[in-house]
Design a protein around this motif. Structure first.
Motif, PDB file in Angstrom:
ATOM      1  N   PRO A 193      38.914  38.680  32.969  1.00 40.14           N
ATOM      2  CA  PRO A 193      39.754  37.735  32.207  1.00 40.14           C
ATOM      3  C   PRO A 193      41.228  37.785  32.611  1.00 40.14           C
ATOM      4  O   PRO A 193      41.900  36.754  32.677  1.00 40.14           O
ATOM      5  N   GLU A 194      41.724  38.992  32.908  1.00 42.01           N
ATOM      6  CA  GLU A 194      43.123  39.133  33.314  1.00 42.01           C
ATOM      7  C   GLU A 194      43.356  38.528  34.694  1.00 42.01           C
ATOM      8  O   GLU A 194      44.381  37.898  34.951  1.00 42.01           O
ATOM      9  N   GLU A 195      42.391  38.720  35.605  1.00 39.18           N
ATOM     10  CA  GLU A 195      42.514  38.149  36.952  1.00 39.18           C
ATOM     11  C   GLU A 195      42.551  36.626  36.881  1.00 39.18           C
ATOM     12  O   GLU A 195      43.319  35.976  37.602  1.00 39.18           O
ATOM     13  N   ILE A 196      41.737  36.050  36.022  1.00 37.71           N
ATOM     14  CA  ILE A 196      41.730  34.598  35.867  1.00 37.71           C
ATOM     15  C   ILE A 196      43.060  34.122  35.287  1.00 37.71           C
ATOM     16  O   ILE A 196      43.643  33.132  35.750  1.00 37.71           O
ATOM     17  N   ARG A 197      43.538  34.824  34.284  1.00 34.15           N
ATOM     18  CA  ARG A 197      44.825  34.465  33.673  1.00 34.15           C
ATOM     19  C   ARG A 197      45.953  34.524  34.695  1.00 34.15           C
ATOM     20  O   ARG A 197      46.789  33.616  34.778  1.00 34.15           O
ATOM     21  N   GLU A 198      45.974  35.580  35.499  1.00 34.80           N
ATOM     22  CA  GLU A 198      47.017  35.733  36.515  1.00 34.80           C
ATOM     23  C   GLU A 198      46.889  34.667  37.601  1.00 34.80           C
ATOM     24  O   GLU A 198      47.893  34.138  38.089  1.00 34.80           O
ATOM     25  N   ALA A 199      45.661  34.358  38.000  1.00 36.64           N
ATOM     26  CA  ALA A 199      45.445  33.325  39.015  1.00 36.64           C
ATOM     27  C   ALA A 199      45.949  31.972  38.521  1.00 36.64           C
ATOM     28  O   ALA A 199      46.543  31.201  39.273  1.00 36.64           O
ATOM     29  N   ALA A 200      45.729  31.694  37.229  1.00 43.69           N
ATOM     30  CA  ALA A 200      46.196  30.433  36.655  1.00 43.69           C
ATOM     31  C   ALA A 200      47.720  30.392  36.583  1.00 43.69           C
ATOM     32  O   ALA A 200      48.344  29.394  36.947  1.00 43.69           O
ATOM     33  N   LEU A 201      48.331  31.476  36.140  1.00 39.21           N
ATOM     34  CA  LEU A 201      49.788  31.516  36.002  1.00 39.21           C
ATOM     35  C   LEU A 201      50.490  31.416  37.348  1.00 39.21           C
ATOM     36  O   LEU A 201      51.522  30.756  37.478  1.00 39.21           O
ATOM     37  N   SER A 202      49.928  32.083  38.360  1.00 35.68           N
ATOM     38  CA  SER A 202      50.559  32.098  39.694  1.00 35.68           C
ATOM     39  C   SER A 202      50.130  30.923  40.551  1.00 35.68           C
ATOM     40  O   SER A 202      50.634  30.759  41.662  1.00 35.68           O
ATOM     41  N   ARG A 203      49.196  30.109  40.047  1.00 42.11           N
ATOM     42  CA  ARG A 203      48.637  28.981  40.807  1.00 42.11           C
ATOM     43  C   ARG A 203      48.019  29.474  42.112  1.00 42.11           C
ATOM     44  O   ARG A 203      48.091  28.817  43.140  1.00 42.11           O
ATOM     45  N   ASP A 204      47.386  30.633  42.048  1.00 41.35           N
ATOM     46  CA  ASP A 204      46.819  31.256  43.250  1.00 41.35           C
ATOM     47  C   ASP A 204      45.367  31.676  43.007  1.00 41.35           C
ATOM     48  O   ASP A 204      45.088  32.818  42.640  1.00 41.35           O
ATOM     49  N   PRO A 205      44.404  30.761  43.221  1.00 44.14           N
ATOM     50  CA  PRO A 205      42.996  31.099  42.977  1.00 44.14           C
ATOM     51  C   PRO A 205      42.422  32.097  43.972  1.00 44.14           C
ATOM     52  O   PRO A 205      41.333  32.621  43.747  1.00 44.14           O
ATOM     53  N   SER A 206      43.146  32.384  45.071  1.00 42.62           N
ATOM     54  CA  SER A 206      42.634  33.365  46.042  1.00 42.62           C
ATOM     55  C   SER A 206      42.517  34.752  45.417  1.00 42.62           C
ATOM     56  O   SER A 206      41.819  35.618  45.955  1.00 42.62           O
ATOM     57  N   LYS A 207      43.193  34.973  44.292  1.00 40.24           N
ATOM     58  CA  LYS A 207      43.065  36.263  43.597  1.00 40.24           C
ATOM     59  C   LYS A 207      41.613  36.534  43.219  1.00 40.24           C
ATOM     60  O   LYS A 207      41.178  37.687  43.143  1.00 40.24           O
ATOM     61  N   LEU A 208      40.846  35.475  42.956  1.00 37.76           N
ATOM     62  CA  LEU A 208      39.445  35.651  42.567  1.00 37.76           C
ATOM     63  C   LEU A 208      38.601  36.132  43.739  1.00 37.76           C
ATOM     64  O   LEU A 208      37.641  36.888  43.550  1.00 37.76           O
TER      65      LEU A 208
END
Length: 564
Positions: free
Chosen positions: A492-507
Motif C-alpha cells: 500500500p505504501e509503494e502504491i501511495r508513493e508511486a501515485a504521489l511521485s507520478r512514477d509507476p516504475s516503483k511497482l
C-alpha cells in the motif's frame, strides 16, 4: 489498509505522548518542537522503525540528544500499540520493534482484502484525467508511443489504487495542418500509383512512410481512378474519410492488444465544430493577453516566461493547434470538471509546457498547479548489443505493432515501465524474451508460479491452506519470514508513493524485491516438512505472498501465471 503507515504514525504518537508526559513531570522543558520524524531503517538490526526525535530537539531543548532519548523512554508506554519494545542507540536514536501481533495482522490483511489488497483511501481524492499516447492518426505508432502508453496506463492505475477517480483519455488530432498534409500525401501516392512516379512531384514535406503508399493502394483497389474525376474538395473528403478511420481503428486494435483500454477517445474536430476553440480564443482576448499583428492573432506567451509569442489564429482565419490545445484543456477543467489533468508527453515538448499552463492561468483555471506534464525521455531498442531501428519483418521503422510481433506483450509492458519517465532507457529485446532470472519479469512471474506449485502440492498431499484468521501466525518468527511479511506490508505504501511521485516504475522494483524476498524465505524455511502449526502458518504466508504478487503484476498490466 496500510499497516506500515499505521505503525509509523503509532511510533510518532508514542514519542509525542512520552514527551508531553516528560514535560508534565518536569524531566524535559516545554518548547516549540518539529513533528516527530519516524523512518524505516535500512538495517532491520536497528529495529523496524526509528525516530530521530531526540536529535531534532537537541537545539530547541538545549540538551544532549541521548539525555532527551532517555527521558522519552522513561515516560513511554507501549501498551495497546503494535510495538514489542523500544531501545536507544548511538547518540539518541529511538528504535522500535514490532510485536508478533502486527505480523499476524499484516498477513491477515491480505486475506481480508484479496484482489483489492494495496488499495488505499486518498486523504483528498481527486477526479483526475490521464491523457497519454494521443498519436497523430496520420501514421503508425512508434517506440515513444509504446513507452508513453505503458507509463500512462500504469500511472492511471496507481492513481486509482491510491483512491482517486481516474479517466484514461486519447486525444485524436483529426483536424488542422497534419490532416491536410496527410490528405495531400495519400493523394500524391494515389496519383503516382495510377499514372507513374513522374506524374506528380512528391513534396518532401509530405509524409514519406510506407503506410501512405498502402493507403493509396487501398484507394486504387476501392475506387480505381474515379477519385481523379472529383473536385479537390471531394477528393480530400474521400481520402480523409477512408484514411483517418482506417488508421484510428488500427491504433485502437494495437492499443487493445497492448492491454491499454481508454475510457474516452476525444476528437479535436469536435472542439472546432462546437465553436469551443473560437470561444476560448475570445476569452483570452477579453483577458487582455492577445494582440493582432500581420493579420494574425497572437498570444502574449513572452509575458508568461516563454521565449516567443504564439499564433492563435492565422491570417487566413484558421486556428492553430495551440489554440485548439488550450480549448481542449479548458474542456477538461470546465466542461468535464476534472480537478487535475496529467499529460504524458515526449521530452521534445518541454517548451510547450509553461506556455500552455500560463494560458490556462490567464483563463482563471490555475493551469500552473492543476495541469501536470510528465515528460518522457527517449528509448533505444537494443538487440545483440546493437541499436535496432528497423523491423526485421518489414524492413521499415520499428512500430508498436512490429514490437509486439517480436516480443510478448507482458514483456513490453514490464520493460517500458521499468524506468521513471524522466530517465532515458535502453530496451534490451534479447533480455525481454529470456526465460531465466536475468529477466526481471520472468523472475517475478516465476515467484508467483512457484508459490502456486507449493499450494498445489500441498493440496495433492491432502493439506489445504487454512484461513489466516484461524491460524496462529505469531509462530512466524524466522528472520526471513518476518522480512517477507514486512515486504508484503509495503505494497500500500509503494502504491501511495508511486501515485504521489507520478512514477509507476516503483511497482516494478517492488515486485522484484518481493519475489527475491520470497525466494529467500523458500530456501530458508521448510513448509510441508514443518510441524503442523508452523506448516499451516507458512502456507498462509505463501497465500498472502501470491496474492500480493498477483496484485502488483495486475497494476503493471501483466499476467500472473500459475505454471511456468
Amino acid at each position: 489498509m496500510n499497516l506500515l503507515d499505521t505503525a509509523r504514525q503509532a511510533a510518532a504518537d508514542v514519542v509525542k505522548a512520552a514527551y508531553d508526559k516528560a514535560v508534565a513531570a518536569g524531566t524535559l522543558p516545554q518548547a516549540e518542537l518539529p513533528p516527530v520524524a519516524v523512518e524505516m531503517p535500512k538495517d532491520a538490526a536497528n529495529g523496524d522503525w526509528a525516530s530521530t526525535f531526540a536529535m531534532q530537539c537537541a537545539k530547541p531543548l538545549r540538551m544532549a540528544p541521548r539525555k532527551i532519548a532517555e527521558a522519552i523512554v522513561e515516560n513511554l508506554s507501549l501498551d495497546g500499540t503494535c510495538f514489542e519494545k523500544i531501545e536507544i542507540a548511538g547518540p539518541g536514536f529511538l528504535n522500535f520493534t514490532l510485536n508478533p501481533a502486527w505480523y499476524q495482522d499484516a498477513v491477515r490483511a491480505v486475506e481480508t482484502c484479496g484482489a483489492d489488497y494495496g488499495k488505499t483511501k486518498a486523504e483528498k481524492p481527486e477526479k483526475i484525467m490521464v491523457e497519454f499516447v494521443s498519436a497523430n492518426p496520420t501514421g503508425p505508432m512508434h517506440m515513444g508511443n509504446a513507452r508513453g502508453g505503458v507509463l500512462g496506463d500504469c500511472l492511471a492505475e496507481v492513481l486509482a489504487w491510491a483512491g482517486n477517480d481516474v479517466t484514461r483519455e486519447f486525444y485524436i488530432n483529426d483536424a488542422g495542418n497534419q490532416v491536410d498534409k496527410f490528405a495531400h500525401s495519400v493523394e500524391g501516392r494515389y496519383i503516382q500509383e495510377l499514372k507513374g512516379e513522374d506524374a506528380i512531384e512528391f513534396d518532401p514535406s509530405w509524409y514519406q512512410g510506407a503506410d501512405i503508399r498502402e493507403l493509396a493502394h487501398d484507394l486504387v483497389l476501392m475506387h480505381g481512378d474515379k477519385l481523379l474525376d472529383m473536385t479537390p474538395e471531394e477528393r480530400f473528403d474521400a481520402i480523409v474519410g477512408y484514411g483517418l478511420p482506417h488508421n484510428i481503428e488500427k491504433m485502437q486494435k494495437d492499443l487493445e492488444r497492448y492491454k491499454i483500454h481508454y475510457d474516452v477517445w476525444f476528437r479535436e474536430s469536435t472542439l472546432h465544430d462546437s465553436g469551443a476553440v473560437a470561444e476560448t480564443v475570445q476569452m483570452l482576448t477579453d483577458a487582455g493577453v492577445t494582440y493582432e499583428q500581420d493579420g494574425a492573432l497572437w498570444l502574449k506567451s513572452t509575458a508568461f516566461g516563454a521565449d516567443k509569442d504564439d499564433v492563435l489564429r492565422r491570417a487566413n482565419g484558421f486556428y492553430t493547434y495551440f489554440a485548439a490545445d488550450i480549448a481542449y484543456h479548458r474542456n477538461k477543467f470546465v466542461t468535464r470538471g476534472f480537478d487535475r489533468v496529467i499529460n504524458i508527453w515526449g521530452a521534445d515538448h518541454h517548451g510547450h509546457v509553461a506556455r500552455l499552463q500560463r494560458a490556462l492561468d490567464a483563463l482563471g483555471l490555475d493551469g500552473s498547479n492543476r495541469l501536470e506534464i510528465v515528460l518522457m525521455q527517449l528509448v533505444r531498442m537494443m538487440q545483440g548489443g546493437e541499436v535496432v531501428r528497423m523491423s526485421k519483418r518489414t524492413g521499415k521503422s520499428l512500430t508498436l505493432s512490429d514490437l509486439l510481433d517480436e516480443i510478448p506483450v507482458d514483456a513490453a509492458r514490464f520493460f517500458f515501465n521499468s524506468r521513471a519517465a524522466e530517465t532515458q532507457m535502453e530496451f534490451d529485446l534479447d533480455l525481454a524474451v529470456k526465460q531465466d532470472s536475468e529477466n526481471p519479469l520472468y523472475y517475478v512471474q516465476y515467484a508467483h508460479a512457484r508459490i502456486c506449485s507449493v499450494l498445489r502440492n500441498a493440496a495433492e498431499n491432502g493439506v489445504s491452506v487454512p484461513k489466516a484468521a484461524d491460524v496462529d501466525l505469531t509462530v512466524l518468527t524466522h528472520a526471513d519470514e518476518k522480512a517477507l511479511i514486512k515486504a508484503i506490508a509495503l505494497l500500500p505504501e509503494e502504491i501511495r508513493e508511486a501515485a504521489l511521485s507520478r512514477d509507476p516504475s516503483k511497482l516494478n522494483k517492488y515486485g522484484v524485491m518481493l519475489a527475491a524476498q520470497f525466494h529467500r524465505f523458500y530456501n530458508a524455511c521448510r513448509i510441508m516438512d514443518a510441524e503442523p502449526a508452523v506448516r499451516d502458518a507458512r502456507l498462509c504466508l505463501c497465500q498472502a505472498t501470491v496474492q500480493t504478487i498477483k496484485n502488483v503484476l495486475g497494476i503493471i498490466g501483466v499476467d500472473a501465471p500459475e505454471k511456468m
